[in-house]
Design a protein around this motif. Structure first.
Motif, PDB file in Angstrom:
ATOM      1  N   LYS A 124      17.039 -27.298 -14.097  1.00 36.16           N
ATOM      2  CA  LYS A 124      17.683 -27.046 -15.398  1.00 36.16           C
ATOM      3  C   LYS A 124      18.392 -25.690 -15.426  1.00 36.16           C
ATOM      4  CE  LYS A 124      16.419 -26.921 -20.318  1.00 36.16           C
ATOM      5  NZ  LYS A 124      15.269 -27.047 -21.255  1.00 36.16           N
ATOM      6  N   TYR A 125      17.766 -24.680 -14.826  1.00 33.32           N
ATOM      7  CA  TYR A 125      18.286 -23.327 -15.030  1.00 33.32           C
ATOM      8  C   TYR A 125      19.017 -22.704 -13.834  1.00 33.32           C
ATOM      9  CZ  TYR A 125      15.778 -23.332 -19.454  1.00 33.32           C
ATOM     10  OH  TYR A 125      15.363 -23.634 -20.712  1.00 33.32           O
ATOM     11  N   ALA A 126      18.854 -23.282 -12.618  1.00 35.29           N
ATOM     12  CA  ALA A 126      19.479 -22.639 -11.443  1.00 35.29           C
ATOM     13  C   ALA A 126      20.972 -22.937 -11.364  1.00 35.29           C
ATOM     14  CB  ALA A 126      18.779 -23.082 -10.162  1.00 35.29           C
ATOM     15  N   GLY A 127      21.369 -24.137 -11.783  1.00 38.50           N
ATOM     16  CA  GLY A 127      22.798 -24.477 -11.766  1.00 38.50           C
ATOM     17  C   GLY A 127      23.343 -24.760 -10.377  1.00 38.50           C
ATOM     18  N   ILE A 128      22.480 -24.910  -9.395  1.00 38.27           N
ATOM     19  CA  ILE A 128      22.898 -25.252  -8.019  1.00 38.27           C
ATOM     20  C   ILE A 128      21.979 -26.381  -7.531  1.00 38.27           C
ATOM     21  CG2 ILE A 128      23.857 -22.991  -7.400  1.00 38.27           C
ATOM     22  CD1 ILE A 128      21.191 -22.366  -5.987  1.00 38.27           C
ATOM     23  N   PRO A 129      22.337 -27.052  -6.426  1.00 40.25           N
ATOM     24  CA  PRO A 129      21.466 -28.120  -5.909  1.00 40.25           C
ATOM     25  C   PRO A 129      20.066 -27.602  -5.577  1.00 40.25           C
ATOM     26  CG  PRO A 129      23.633 -28.223  -4.881  1.00 40.25           C
ATOM     27  CD  PRO A 129      23.594 -26.943  -5.653  1.00 40.25           C
ATOM     28  N   LYS A 131      13.605 -19.289 -16.826  1.00 40.71           N
ATOM     29  CA  LYS A 131      14.906 -19.309 -17.507  1.00 40.71           C
ATOM     30  C   LYS A 131      15.737 -18.068 -17.166  1.00 40.71           C
ATOM     31  CE  LYS A 131      14.952 -20.830 -22.019  1.00 40.71           C
ATOM     32  NZ  LYS A 131      14.781 -20.720 -23.476  1.00 40.71           N
ATOM     33  N   ASP A 132      15.041 -16.974 -16.853  1.00 41.90           N
ATOM     34  CA  ASP A 132      15.717 -15.737 -16.459  1.00 41.90           C
ATOM     35  C   ASP A 132      15.886 -15.647 -14.942  1.00 41.90           C
ATOM     36  OD1 ASP A 132      15.785 -14.730 -19.155  1.00 41.90           O
ATOM     37  OD2 ASP A 132      13.625 -14.394 -18.944  1.00 41.90           O
ATOM     38  N   ALA A 133      14.876 -16.130 -14.202  1.00 42.77           N
ATOM     39  CA  ALA A 133      14.909 -15.980 -12.737  1.00 42.77           C
ATOM     40  C   ALA A 133      15.832 -17.001 -12.083  1.00 42.77           C
ATOM     41  CB  ALA A 133      13.492 -16.121 -12.178  1.00 42.77           C
ATOM     42  N   ALA A 134      15.753 -18.260 -12.530  1.00 40.88           N
ATOM     43  CA  ALA A 134      16.483 -19.326 -11.825  1.00 40.88           C
ATOM     44  C   ALA A 134      17.999 -19.106 -11.817  1.00 40.88           C
ATOM     45  CB  ALA A 134      16.123 -20.690 -12.416  1.00 40.88           C
ATOM     46  N   PRO A 135      18.626 -18.675 -12.920  1.00 39.05           N
ATOM     47  CA  PRO A 135      20.080 -18.450 -12.864  1.00 39.05           C
ATOM     48  C   PRO A 135      20.457 -17.367 -11.855  1.00 39.05           C
ATOM     49  CG  PRO A 135      19.311 -18.476 -15.142  1.00 39.05           C
ATOM     50  CD  PRO A 135      18.090 -18.452 -14.271  1.00 39.05           C
ATOM     51  N   ILE A 136      19.545 -16.434 -11.607  1.00 39.84           N
ATOM     52  CA  ILE A 136      19.825 -15.394 -10.612  1.00 39.84           C
ATOM     53  C   ILE A 136      19.798 -16.000  -9.213  1.00 39.84           C
ATOM     54  CG2 ILE A 136      19.050 -13.178  -9.670  1.00 39.84           C
ATOM     55  CD1 ILE A 136      17.789 -12.706 -12.525  1.00 39.84           C
ATOM     56  N   PHE A 137      18.788 -16.850  -8.969  1.00 39.67           N
ATOM     57  CA  PHE A 137      18.780 -17.579  -7.681  1.00 39.67           C
ATOM     58  C   PHE A 137      20.078 -18.386  -7.542  1.00 39.67           C
ATOM     59  CE2 PHE A 137      13.978 -17.687  -8.457  1.00 39.67           C
ATOM     60  CZ  PHE A 137      13.744 -16.589  -7.647  1.00 39.67           C
ATOM     61  N   GLY A 138      20.530 -18.918  -8.651  1.00 40.31           N
ATOM     62  CA  GLY A 138      21.758 -19.716  -8.649  1.00 40.31           C
ATOM     63  C   GLY A 138      22.991 -18.901  -8.275  1.00 40.31           C
ATOM     64  N   LYS A 139      22.938 -17.606  -8.551  1.00 40.95           N
ATOM     65  CA  LYS A 139      24.054 -16.722  -8.154  1.00 40.95           C
ATOM     66  C   LYS A 139      23.912 -16.265  -6.706  1.00 40.95           C
ATOM     67  CE  LYS A 139      26.020 -16.652 -12.196  1.00 40.95           C
ATOM     68  NZ  LYS A 139      27.078 -17.649 -12.388  1.00 40.95           N
ATOM     69  N   TYR A 140      22.675 -16.063  -6.256  1.00 42.28           N
ATOM     70  CA  TYR A 140      22.450 -15.562  -4.886  1.00 42.28           C
ATOM     71  C   TYR A 140      22.669 -16.637  -3.825  1.00 42.28           C
ATOM     72  CZ  TYR A 140      19.976 -11.459  -6.879  1.00 42.28           C
ATOM     73  OH  TYR A 140      19.623 -10.321  -7.551  1.00 42.28           O
TER      74      TYR A 140
END
Ligand code: CP
Length: 322
Positions: free
Chosen positions: A132-137, A94-103
């Motif tokens: 659920k948490y990355a927000g990207i494909p 939940k903390d890591a995936a959104p960061i991947f989603g930004k990178y």
């Protein structure tokens, strides 16, 4: 196409196959499509073909790819909601995936099953949590139960063979044949191959395996299933060889009889079948040297087609997610 997790993420397998074959003929046709886009490839488990073919596919589309061996080099990830993280896991998805989603613009992930708890593995929690948490494909590079890029590759390879000038097969007989192995392996490749061949609907599909090696009907429904390998091989046009561990008494080895290994004697039962395997393969355990080194093996062609499968999928995602 938003994500690529299973056959359900495409509504036209043949169109995707044709797109892949067009890229094979002209790899740099869409060189500008991925300019200034970046794919992050996260590996919780080892890989050779998937890793390299995905990177090459991204590069052909002008994308940058970054590999992160999160399983061996990253913080141990937690996937359970509301987990009390007092054990070995260090960072929640939940903390890591959104960061991947930004990178990144696309996230590709390999997450093998534990083979300890079927319910957990078949819930596909890991890849679902990334979605659920990355927000990207999100693209599966092999998940707990499926390996869609491999299966798309397999249909590309079968289509390519059927399209050869000297081939006149209208409706091929395709056999998925279990083979022995020294370690309990996931059911992913067999599940996924079954799912895609059934959805493709252009073949007579037979699965042969020893007793107690039934796969989930969710994937095999529609196929003919037999424990008689010789009967299954009769007149086959393609034989896909793969080991998997038991599904019901989950993740076990019940059978290791070498009689299940494909040999030239068994090949003689077929319609001069092309032999496929996703690789890596244990020589003279899963498949004999005489088959792998013989003229009917198309395993190298199959592995080389991984690039075009990945390129077709990444292209679809880039076009649909601007
Ligand atoms: N077939 C396949 O997925 O190969 P790798 O495990 O080497 O990626």
């Amino acid at each position: 196409m938003k994500h690529f997790i299973s056959v359900d993420d495409t509504n036209n397998i043949d169109a995707l196959v044709q797109k892949a074959l067009a890229y094979k003929a002209n790899p740099f046709a869409d060189k500008a499509l991925g300019i200034n886009k970046r794919i992050g490839c996260l590996f919780l488990n080892p890989s050779m073909r998937t890793r390299l073919s995905t990177q090459i596919a991204a590069q052909n589309l002008g994308m940058e790819s970054i590999i992160f061996n999160v399983g061996s080099e990253g913080w141990a990830l937690e996937f359970e909601e509301e987990a009390i993280m007092s054990g070995t896991t260090v960072e929640h998805v939940k903390d890591a995936a959104p960061i991947f989603g930004k990178y990144f613009d696309i996230l590709a992930i390999r997450t093998f099953p534990s083979l300890k708890n079927r319910e957990d593995d078949y819930s596909e929690l890991y890849i679902k949590q990334f979605i659920k948490y990355a927000g990207i494909p999100v693209v599966s590079l092999e998940s707990s139960t499926l390996h869609p890029l491999q299966s798309l590759t397999d249909i590309i390879t079968i289509s390519e063979e059927l399209g050869k000038a000297n081939i006149t097969i209208q409706r091929p007989k395709i056999v998925l044949s279990w083979a022995p192995h020294v370690k309990p392996l996931p059911q992913c490749v067999a599940n996924s191959f079954s799912q895609w061949i059934n959805a493709w609907g252009k073949a007579d599909f037979v699965i042969t395996h020893p007793e107690d090696y039934e796969l989930s009907e969710v994937f095999t429904k529609g196929a003919t299933i037999t424990h008689n390998q010789d009967e299954a091989l009769k007149d086959a046009d393609f034989v896909y060889v793969k080991n998997w561990s038991t599904f019901n008494d989950y993740g076990k080895i019940y059978e290791s009889d070498p009689k299940w290994m494909l040999t030239n004697k068994k090949l003689a039962l077929t319609n001069n079948a092309k032999i496929m395997h996703c690789l890596p393969v244990r020589r003279n355990v899963e498949l004999s040297d005489e088959i792998l080194d013989g003229p009917n093996s198309i395993v190298t062609q199959e592995a080389s087609n991984r690039v075009w499968a990945a390129q077709a999928v990444l292209s679809e995602i880039l076009k649909n997610n601007g």
